[in-house]
Motif scaffolding. Structure first.
Motif, PDB file in Angstrom:
ATOM      1  N   ILE A 130       0.826  -1.170   0.044  1.00  0.00           N
ATOM      2  CA  ILE A 130       0.035   0.143   0.067  1.00  0.00           C
ATOM      3  C   ILE A 130       0.942   1.116   0.006  1.00  0.00           C
ATOM      4  CG2 ILE A 130      -1.754   1.411   1.279  1.00  0.00           C
ATOM      5  CD1 ILE A 130      -2.884  -1.413   2.222  1.00  0.00           C
ATOM      6  N   PHE A 133       3.248   1.294  -3.408  1.00  0.00           N
ATOM      7  CA  PHE A 133       2.323   1.700  -4.589  1.00  0.00           C
ATOM      8  C   PHE A 133       1.866   3.022  -4.391  1.00  0.00           C
ATOM      9  CE2 PHE A 133       1.272  -2.382  -6.648  1.00  0.00           C
ATOM     10  CZ  PHE A 133       2.417  -3.007  -6.852  1.00  0.00           C
ATOM     11  N   SER A 134       1.383   3.760  -3.463  1.00  0.00           N
ATOM     12  CA  SER A 134       0.889   4.871  -3.305  1.00  0.00           C
ATOM     13  C   SER A 134       1.977   5.937  -3.564  1.00  0.00           C
ATOM     14  CB  SER A 134       0.374   5.038  -2.058  1.00  0.00           C
ATOM     15  OG  SER A 134      -0.747   4.366  -1.676  1.00  0.00           O
ATOM     16  N   LEU A 137       2.389   5.641  -7.623  1.00  0.00           N
ATOM     17  CA  LEU A 137       1.279   6.061  -8.598  1.00  0.00           C
ATOM     18  C   LEU A 137       1.272   7.614  -8.107  1.00  0.00           C
ATOM     19  CD1 LEU A 137      -1.386   3.454  -7.280  1.00  0.00           C
ATOM     20  CD2 LEU A 137      -0.499   3.816  -9.771  1.00  0.00           C
ATOM     21  N   ILE A 180      -5.771  -6.046  -3.596  1.00  0.00           N
ATOM     22  CA  ILE A 180      -5.461  -4.680  -3.119  1.00  0.00           C
ATOM     23  C   ILE A 180      -4.551  -3.993  -4.212  1.00  0.00           C
ATOM     24  CG2 ILE A 180      -4.206  -3.597  -1.353  1.00  0.00           C
ATOM     25  CD1 ILE A 180      -5.376  -5.506   0.673  1.00  0.00           C
ATOM     26  N   THR A 183      -6.084  -3.039  -7.440  1.00  0.00           N
ATOM     27  CA  THR A 183      -7.307  -1.970  -7.035  1.00  0.00           C
ATOM     28  C   THR A 183      -6.560  -0.790  -7.116  1.00  0.00           C
ATOM     29  OG1 THR A 183      -8.587  -3.619  -5.955  1.00  0.00           O
ATOM     30  CG2 THR A 183      -8.973  -1.111  -5.599  1.00  0.00           C
ATOM     31  N   LEU A 184      -5.473  -0.633  -6.322  1.00  0.00           N
ATOM     32  CA  LEU A 184      -4.562   0.539  -6.383  1.00  0.00           C
ATOM     33  C   LEU A 184      -4.052   0.741  -7.805  1.00  0.00           C
ATOM     34  CD1 LEU A 184      -2.597   0.474  -3.328  1.00  0.00           C
ATOM     35  CD2 LEU A 184      -4.224   1.935  -3.452  1.00  0.00           C
ATOM     36  N   GLY A 188      -5.032   4.411  -9.700  1.00  0.00           N
ATOM     37  CA  GLY A 188      -3.962   5.307  -9.696  1.00  0.00           C
ATOM     38  C   GLY A 188      -3.965   5.626 -11.349  1.00  0.00           C
ATOM     39  N   TYR A 310      -4.180   7.763  -2.117  1.00  0.00           N
ATOM     40  CA  TYR A 310      -3.704   6.497  -2.246  1.00  0.00           C
ATOM     41  C   TYR A 310      -3.830   5.475  -1.134  1.00  0.00           C
ATOM     42  CZ  TYR A 310      -3.629   7.984  -7.170  1.00  0.00           C
ATOM     43  OH  TYR A 310      -3.631   8.539  -8.562  1.00  0.00           O
ATOM     44  N   ILE A 313      -7.027   5.168   0.623  1.00  0.00           N
ATOM     45  CA  ILE A 313      -7.912   4.246  -0.067  1.00  0.00           C
ATOM     46  C   ILE A 313      -7.387   2.961   0.080  1.00  0.00           C
ATOM     47  CG2 ILE A 313      -8.734   3.344  -2.630  1.00  0.00           C
ATOM     48  CD1 ILE A 313      -8.457   6.367  -3.437  1.00  0.00           C
ATOM     49  N   GLY A 314      -5.985   2.677  -0.173  1.00  0.00           N
ATOM     50  CA  GLY A 314      -5.679   1.170   0.313  1.00  0.00           C
ATOM     51  C   GLY A 314      -5.801   0.908   1.552  1.00  0.00           C
TER      52      GLY A 314
END
Length: 388
Positions: A130, A133-134, A137, A180, A183-184, A188, A310, A313-314
């Motif tokens: 999470i 990736f955040s 992105l 997960i 989805t991200l 993104g 992000y 959301i994650g």
């Protein structure tokens, strides 16, 4: 969704406070229900009916402390250490796999640590995905839709984590981490055709992996084979939910807690809630998690930057998705998996990591309020001919 929510931070401030209340209620419910559902098992295993009670209460207090500590710091620190966080989690997962291959660990290789100080590496990996990736992105906006520079690096990282978790083996958690991550990436801005193409390759591989182990096949047969094929655990879970009726049997009156339902204090704790508090009690749990989801989405919408959005959301999706799967399994809407009910099921690792996630949501909410205060002060000074 953005058009339906106010642009001021007031909604987010309310959401942050409501989120704390919801999580506190879930933890309190968890302490009560774990004691009620686990007293018999604790007596049998540890000769102390209050064993799970005091440990769960300790976890809950520690979890609230984590929320307030993390909520008080700047969440951007996790952006700076996200790569380290991810590589550490991959390293720990790899160590577990090596220990399993060397037969140092027998059975599922999921836990690290000694004695009472143990944690699941997959929980760390879930939040590492999470965070990193955040960060990716939010930093790769100029070429996020590019296949080679945007999608492939993230896909490789995700597949490494998913493969290591699946080989523990922990197929259910590996699948959830994959969902997960995808989805991200979808939110993104990764091109959906890339995601669909990858899914078309991964789903058959996951299906083959799922039926490679006899115990997973037995769970699938139990789920889809009709009443005669129901496993003992599923049968007892359905009996417990049915016994609860509308208002339940009352606190401590569950029949399944009397050593009939294995893991009644953990994976199947929702059954005890349904039996002791009935449909009304189960509905309250569903409403609390729905409220948690709404608060998380509001905080994400008002986040001051893309990284915060992000992450919010994650974290929100991860917690609520785990809750959905646990409840669906308890109600026999999904095959049996070893997924705990966040903040309620017995256990310290998941509760503390989920508390970390809630603390981040609080931090994002507080940071937005801080930014707005600075902006108002700047505007006031500029109106008087000065500046900050």
């Amino acid at each position: 969704m953005a058009s339906l929510l106010p642009s001021t931070g007031r909604g987010e401030n309310i959401a942050g406070k409501l989120l704390l209340l919801i999580v506190a209620l879930l933890m309190c419910i968890g302490v009560v229900v774990v004691y009620s559902s686990g007293a018999g098992w604790a007596e049998q295993k540890f000769s102390d009916p209050q064993y799970f009670l005091w440990r769960q209460l300790t976890f809950a207090i520690a979890g609230m402390a984590v929320i307030f500590v993390v909520g008080a710091i700047d969440y951007h620190i996790f952006r700076k250490i996200s790569k380290l966080f991810l590589f550490v989690s991959i390293g720990l997962l790899a160590i577990l796999l090596l220990l399993k291959l060397a037969h140092v660990i027998h059975g599922a290789a999921r836990w690290l640590g000694f004695g009472p100080l143990k944690f699941q590496a997959s929980d760390l990996a879930k939040y590492a995905i999470i965070f990193h990736f955040s960060r990716l992105l939010s930093e790769k906006r100029a070429y996020i839709k590019d296949l080679h520079d945007g999608y492939y690096p993230m896909l490789v990282l995700l597949m490494i984590v998913v493969a290591l978790v699946a080989l523990e083996p922990n197929f259910s958690t590996a699948s959830i981490i994959a969902i997960i991550g995808f989805t991200l990436m979808f939110i993104g801005g990764i091109r959906i055709k890339y995601l669909l193409a990858t899914a078309s390759l991964l789903i058959p591989i996951a299906a083959v992996f799922a039926i490679a182990a006899p115990y997973r096949v037995a769970r699938l047969v139990s789920f889809g084979g009709g009443e005669k094929e129901l496993s003992y655990q599923v049968r007892q879970a359905l009996l417990g939910l049915g016994n609860g009726g509308l208002f339940g049997l009352g606190l401590g009156a569950s029949k399944q807690r009397e050593l009939y339902l294995p893991l009644s204090y953990n994976d199947f704790v929702f059954v005890i809630i349904g039996e002791e508090y009935g449909f009304i009690g189960a509905l309250v749990i569903l409403l609390l998690f729905s409220g948690l989801f709404a608060c998380g989405i509001i905080i994400a919408k008002h986040a001051p930057d893309l990284f915060g959005r992000y992450v919010a959301i994650g974290v929100t999706f991860a917690i609520v998705f785990f809750a959905f799967i646990n409840i669906a399994v308890a109600c026999h809407l999904m095959p049996t998996t070893g997924v705990a009910l966040p903040f309620i099921s017995y256990g310290g690792t998941a509760l503390l990591f989920n508390s970390l996630g809630i603390g981040l949501l609080v931090s994002i909410s507080r940071y937005r309020k801080k930014v707005e205060t600075i902006e108002r002060a700047q505007a006031l000074l500029e109106s008087k001919g000065g500046s900050l």
